[in-house]
Design a protein around this motif. Structure first.
Motif, PDB file in Angstrom:
ATOM      1  N   ILE A   6       0.850  -0.882  -0.085  1.00 35.70           N
ATOM      2  CA  ILE A   6       0.015  -0.104  -0.057  1.00 35.70           C
ATOM      3  C   ILE A   6       0.966   1.309  -0.079  1.00 35.70           C
ATOM      4  O   ILE A   6       0.546   2.201  -0.869  1.00 35.70           O
ATOM      5  CB  ILE A   6      -0.807   0.029   1.142  1.00 35.70           C
ATOM      6  N   ILE A   7       1.905   1.248   0.817  1.00 31.44           N
ATOM      7  CA  ILE A   7       2.756   2.408   0.864  1.00 31.44           C
ATOM      8  C   ILE A   7       3.600   2.660  -0.426  1.00 31.44           C
ATOM      9  O   ILE A   7       3.562   3.763  -0.954  1.00 31.44           O
ATOM     10  CB  ILE A   7       3.672   2.105   1.862  1.00 31.44           C
ATOM     11  N   ILE A  12       4.156   5.519  -5.718  1.00 34.04           N
ATOM     12  CA  ILE A  12       3.872   5.727  -7.164  1.00 34.04           C
ATOM     13  C   ILE A  12       3.067   6.805  -7.516  1.00 34.04           C
ATOM     14  O   ILE A  12       2.989   7.431  -8.404  1.00 34.04           O
ATOM     15  CB  ILE A  12       3.696   4.351  -7.521  1.00 34.04           C
ATOM     16  N   ILE A  13       1.742   6.720  -6.873  1.00 33.05           N
ATOM     17  CA  ILE A  13       0.611   7.705  -7.374  1.00 33.05           C
ATOM     18  C   ILE A  13       1.208   8.882  -7.074  1.00 33.05           C
ATOM     19  O   ILE A  13       0.825   9.992  -7.892  1.00 33.05           O
ATOM     20  CB  ILE A  13      -0.643   7.258  -6.604  1.00 33.05           C
ATOM     21  N   GLU A  17       1.150  11.940  -9.867  1.00 32.53           N
ATOM     22  CA  GLU A  17       0.736  13.158  -9.747  1.00 32.53           C
ATOM     23  C   GLU A  17       1.561  14.465  -9.796  1.00 32.53           C
ATOM     24  O   GLU A  17       1.277  15.369 -10.357  1.00 32.53           O
ATOM     25  CB  GLU A  17      -0.005  13.293  -8.160  1.00 32.53           C
ATOM     26  N   ALA A  18       2.601  14.166  -9.218  1.00 29.88           N
ATOM     27  CA  ALA A  18       3.923  15.127  -9.305  1.00 29.88           C
ATOM     28  C   ALA A  18       4.348  15.532 -10.612  1.00 29.88           C
ATOM     29  O   ALA A  18       4.192  16.757 -11.156  1.00 29.88           O
ATOM     30  CB  ALA A  18       4.837  14.895  -8.538  1.00 29.88           C
TER      31      ALA A  18
END
Length: 115
Positions: A6-7, A12-13, A17-18
């Motif tokens: 999950i971390i 990665i998400i 986004e960045a």
């Protein structure tokens, strides 16, 4: 074990986004907004060139054949004399417009066919 996945997914998400934000801002900076010409003499000279083009038999036939609301993206489009652009660009756009009108009348071709 499940907690680590999950971390990693969250990291990665956040990286994606960045990246999207960064490239989006770059893209916005690269899209120059249209500036308006301030030089009155330049505008009037360009308007005269547009008027010359609009007084040709080609233009008259074009507007009679295709009403404004029926025009597609690839139909000849009159250059705007009020947009700020270097003279070299203006000359290119007025020349392309005139050639496109000529080609359109000759055999119904669109601007894509002559470029």
């Amino acid at each position: 074990h499940h907690h680590h996945r999950i971390i990693i997914i969250i990291i990665i998400i956040e990286m994606i986004e960045a990246y999207i934000i960064k490239t989006g801002i770059k893209r916005l900076k690269n899209q120059k907004k249209k500036e308006w010409e301030q030089d009155f003499h330049r505008i009037t000279q360009r308007m005269r060139q547009v008027d010359i083009g609009k007084n040709t038999p080609e233009y008259k036939k074009y507007i009679a054949t295709i009403p404004r609301d029926k025009r597609e993206r690839d139909h000849p489009k009159t250059p705007n004399p009020r947009w700020k652009m270097p003279n070299k660009h203006w000359k290119t756009s007025i020349s392309r417009w005139r050639k496109a009108l000529h080609a359109f009348v000759l055999n119904g071709q669109t601007t894509n066919d002559i470029n």
